[in-house]
Enzyme design. Sequence first.
Site, PDB file in Angstrom:
ATOM      1  N   GLY A   1    -121.326 -16.224 -84.736  1.00 30.71           N
ATOM      2  CA  GLY A   1    -121.006 -17.486 -84.097  1.00 30.71           C
ATOM      3  C   GLY A   1    -119.707 -18.082 -84.599  1.00 30.71           C
TER       4      GLY A   1
ATOM      5  N   GLU B   1    -123.363 -10.345 -87.846  1.00 31.79           N
ATOM      6  CA  GLU B   1    -123.198  -9.571 -86.614  1.00 31.79           C
ATOM      7  C   GLU B   1    -122.055 -10.138 -85.768  1.00 31.79           C
ATOM      8  OE1 GLU B   1    -126.997 -10.056 -84.868  1.00 31.79           O
ATOM      9  OE2 GLU B   1    -128.006  -8.636 -86.195  1.00 31.79           O
ATOM     10  N   PRO B   2    -120.826 -10.092 -86.246  1.00 34.01           N
ATOM     11  CA  PRO B   2    -119.713 -10.642 -85.468  1.00 34.01           C
ATOM     12  C   PRO B   2    -119.349  -9.738 -84.295  1.00 34.01           C
ATOM     13  CG  PRO B   2    -118.886  -9.561 -87.433  1.00 34.01           C
ATOM     14  CD  PRO B   2    -120.398  -9.525 -87.531  1.00 34.01           C
ATOM     15  N   GLY B   3    -119.080 -10.345 -83.176  1.00 35.99           N
ATOM     16  CA  GLY B   3    -118.575  -9.621 -82.014  1.00 35.99           C
ATOM     17  C   GLY B   3    -117.233 -10.194 -81.629  1.00 35.99           C
TER      18      GLY B   3
ATOM     19  N   ARG C   1    -114.957 -15.067 -67.743  1.00 32.86           N
ATOM     20  CA  ARG C   1    -115.196 -16.161 -68.681  1.00 32.86           C
ATOM     21  C   ARG C   1    -114.669 -17.527 -68.197  1.00 32.86           C
ATOM     22  NH1 ARG C   1    -113.266 -16.524 -73.165  1.00 32.86           N
ATOM     23  NH2 ARG C   1    -115.082 -17.241 -74.368  1.00 32.86           N
TER      24      ARG C   1
ATOM     25  N   TYR D   1    -117.804 -19.844 -68.110  1.00 35.90           N
ATOM     26  CA  TYR D   1    -117.930 -20.732 -69.275  1.00 35.90           C
ATOM     27  C   TYR D   1    -116.866 -21.826 -69.323  1.00 35.90           C
ATOM     28  CZ  TYR D   1    -120.585 -16.730 -71.168  1.00 35.90           C
ATOM     29  OH  TYR D   1    -121.479 -15.717 -71.357  1.00 35.90           O
TER      30      TYR D   1
ATOM     31  N   CYS E   1    -112.729 -13.179 -53.068  1.00 36.42           N
ATOM     32  CA  CYS E   1    -112.926 -13.971 -51.863  1.00 36.42           C
ATOM     33  C   CYS E   1    -113.717 -15.259 -52.125  1.00 36.42           C
ATOM     34  CB  CYS E   1    -113.632 -13.149 -50.797  1.00 36.42           C
ATOM     35  SG  CYS E   1    -115.340 -12.790 -51.221  1.00 36.42           S
ATOM     36  N   GLU E   2    -113.636 -15.797 -53.310  1.00 33.15           N
ATOM     37  CA  GLU E   2    -114.172 -17.116 -53.611  1.00 33.15           C
ATOM     38  C   GLU E   2    -113.319 -17.677 -54.729  1.00 33.15           C
ATOM     39  OE1 GLU E   2    -117.905 -16.804 -56.314  1.00 33.15           O
ATOM     40  OE2 GLU E   2    -118.054 -15.162 -54.865  1.00 33.15           O
TER      41      GLU E   2
ATOM     42  N   TYR F   1    -115.936  -9.868 -74.310  1.00 30.55           N
ATOM     43  CA  TYR F   1    -116.616 -10.226 -73.064  1.00 30.55           C
ATOM     44  C   TYR F   1    -115.655 -10.261 -71.879  1.00 30.55           C
ATOM     45  CZ  TYR F   1    -119.966 -11.469 -76.609  1.00 30.55           C
ATOM     46  OH  TYR F   1    -120.793 -11.418 -77.705  1.00 30.55           O
TER      47      TYR F   1
END
Length: 420
Positions: free
Chosen positions: A227, A268-270, A307, A311, A337-338, A365
């Site tokens: 996090g 557990e870093p991503g 993203r 988000y 198309c949106e 991501y």
Amino acid sequence: MQLKDRNYQIQGVDVLAIAEEFGLPAYVYDADKIIEKIGLLRSSFTGVNLKIKYAAKALTNVSILKLMRQQGVEMDSVSVNEARMGMLAGFEPGQIMFTPSGVAFDEIREAVDLGLQLNVDSLPLLEWVGQTYGGAVPISIRINPHIAEGGNIKISTGHADSKFGISILQRPEIRAVVEKYHMSVAGLHIHTGSDFKNANAFLRGAEVLFELASDYPDLKFIDFGSGFKVAYKAGDHITDIVDLGRKVSETFQAFCQQYGRELELWFEPGKFLVSECGHLLVRTNIVKENPTRTFVAIDSGLNHLIRPMMYDAYHDIKNVSNPLGNEKTYTVVGYICETDTFATDRPLPDVRPGDVLSFENAGAYGFSMSSNYNARLRPAEVLVYDGNPYLIRQRETFEDLMRGQVDVPILNSEIIEQQV
């Protein structure tokens, strides 16, 4: 990415040369940045037995997994297929934490058969594992600590209403199931979300796990998830890893003394490891001047980088082709198309049709959440390692889109005339 002689470079490689060689759009990753982040994390935790488990969901390319393994990092997976990728990259099954959420029991059985470290996040799953394996399979237990901190609610996982983990309020039920089946609990796990600005969330989570640890005398590790907040634009507040490492290390050392022996401390870093390494390179299709704003339309969209739309995430944008152009205000949009707006009223150096733009902090991501929406092809991936760019994923083709689709012969007949 650095500005040198008016050209953006990654490890001394001209980004425009990468675009020319591999085509656009393309994800480009800087291996040095990943290695730098691993080093920072390791140096910040002292006096503890630290294990870094890369959260592979952030970026699952096998070459990235190999780089992690090369650097002594282990792996965290949320699906058996991620774990299988990790094993192809050279990880031993026991080096892979498997943290599913609501998956079928068949997938759990497959994970156990592979030899993964199983992390249990629900009472029904705990009961099933106990019934099926008893004490033969060492498990970790994921706890929901009811801590509401972090960034966007969509990536906050430790609050009371989250689907993730077993509520700390169910502590008696957890212990009852473990004792009923004589289960072997090797670890306790917590992951409360993303974008924590300081050590407080981890220290609060530590209090929960350290108290719970008294129920389980044979623990081997405590896993704090991740996090860590990264900067997406100038002035962003980030997690002070050095301060975090010092405070958590001191707290963990004190806990181990009280517990009676040294345990392993897992993270557990991503995003922390791969976000800043990534650049999504795109080309400008048109510059469209409307009465209210000027649009820059590019050869990419939310199918490549979701993203911003999912988000409201901010990504800095560089005009690689014209970095010193006069600044103007643009709204950068995709070709879907949106509405797929990447940036609204963003100041950028003069953008012209054909200019190459770079979306920064696109390593986490980005590709891993990409899709074929609108029957669009996913981009190539390139890794810059030791000063050289390497293709690590080919650009998709139309044949890739059609692979797996099945031709039903009955539908190949002539058009049926409609009776009016």
